[in-house]
Design a protein around this motif. Structure first.
Motif: not given
Length: 331
Positions: A215-226
């Protein structure tokens, strides 16, 4: 600002934060004071976040960098941001300065340069990581972690994850992919037991589940990067793949739609009135209107929103081919 602590405790924290946000102190002394204070309670965390929020962004970034350098990995920083996002809902004011600084800093240290792609399969995935991935699966969960392993042991089903180079072995985000000849339209055909397909004939990659784990990595676009990394991996390792698709549910979509059809005004752009107006046949043509009247037995005396609500109240409406065809475009 004074909090409910002994004056010496707060002054000690303020001094440690001030020193660590400059280059005037060894890491260990100040960081020890900060971590001991921070770990005592949520009220102590709030006091700590308040001190950071009073700094300018560049100084906050320097401070976070000092912690990163001292600990050698960003795990404590992730926990810190998770605490901040959890507690921020109770803050007045909302500490917008610190919120923006956290997001900017995390976007930098979790950019493509520091992220590694891992293929998670039954041969290379440890039981510990397998359990972790199964636990974090929020889209299509398996009943037991060992049944989740079946998704890794089939050649036409793969899982890819992103790891930070300082946190190897911990999936920050992962995507589950089905390889097939043509498009698979039903999720049960993907996750149920079946005979694996010949992947040499596969031309389509279907991304059917993507999950962030911290949860601490929410909102930084990790899904898009994945997704970007997954496409790169597939093009390199499965050159026969020509088509990419998604088959993912929309969480809470039904409750949202039922609220709209029921006339609730919750600030959404879609409304029952907009559906009922059906401007320029945006949702239904004349033929569909007649058929809906027959299906709902309302003849020509009905509003679209109520008719749709009546149709969707039947959990098996989609099993009727013609009704499924009528609903396809408006949905």
């Amino acid at each position: 600002v004074r909090f409910g602590f002994a004056k010496t405790r707060q002054e000690s924290l303020e001094k440690a934060v001030s020193l660590l946000s400059t280059d005037q102190t060894p890491y260990s002394d100040s960081l020890k004071v900060i971590r001991e204070f921070y770990g005592e309670s949520d009220e102590h965390k709030r006091a700590f976040f308040h001190l950071l929020d009073e700094m300018d962004e560049k100084r906050i970034e320097f401070f976070l960098n000092q912690i990163y350098a001292a600990l050698g990995a960003p795990r404590f920083l992730i926990s810190m941001r998770e605490d901040f996002l959890r507690l921020r809902k109770k803050f007045t004011p909302k500490m917008e300065n610190l919120n923006a600084a956290f997001k900017e800093y995390f976007t930098k240290i979790f950019n493509f340069q520091y992220l590694e792609t891992r293929l998670c399969d039954s041969n290379t995935t440890s039981v510990k990581l397998l359990k972790y991935i199964a636990e974090k699966e929020g889209v299509h969960p398996a009943r037991h972690w060992w049944s989740f392993e079946k998704r890794l042991s089939s050649p036409d089903r793969i899982i890819l994850s992103l790891e930070h180079f300082k946190m190897r072995g911990l999936a920050l985000v992962y995507v589950e992919i089905a390889l097939s000849k043509g498009l698979i339209r039903n999720i049960s055909e993907i996750i149920s037991a079946r005979t694996p397909e010949d992947i040499t004939k596969a031309d389509t990659a279907i991304f059917y589940s993507i999950n962030a784990t911290l949860r601490g990595l929410a909102g930084i676009g990790l899904g898009r990067k994945m997704i970007i990394r997954a496409k790169e991996f597939l093009k390199k390792n499965y050159p026969q793949i020509r088509h990419f698709s998604t088959l993912s549910p929309l969480p809470k979509f039904r409750s949202y739609l039922e609220g709209v059809l029921g006339g609730e005004n919750r600030g959404f752009s879609l409304s029952a009135r907009l559906i009922d107006v059906n401007d320029k046949n945006a949702f239904f043509g004349k033929k569909e209107i007649d058929e809906i009247g027959k299906i709902t037995k309302d003849g020509g005396r009905f509003t679209f929103s109520k008719a749709l609500g009546k149709i969707l109240s039947d959990d098996k409406w989609f099993e009727k081919p013609r009704l499924r065809e009528i609903m396809k475009r408006p949905l």
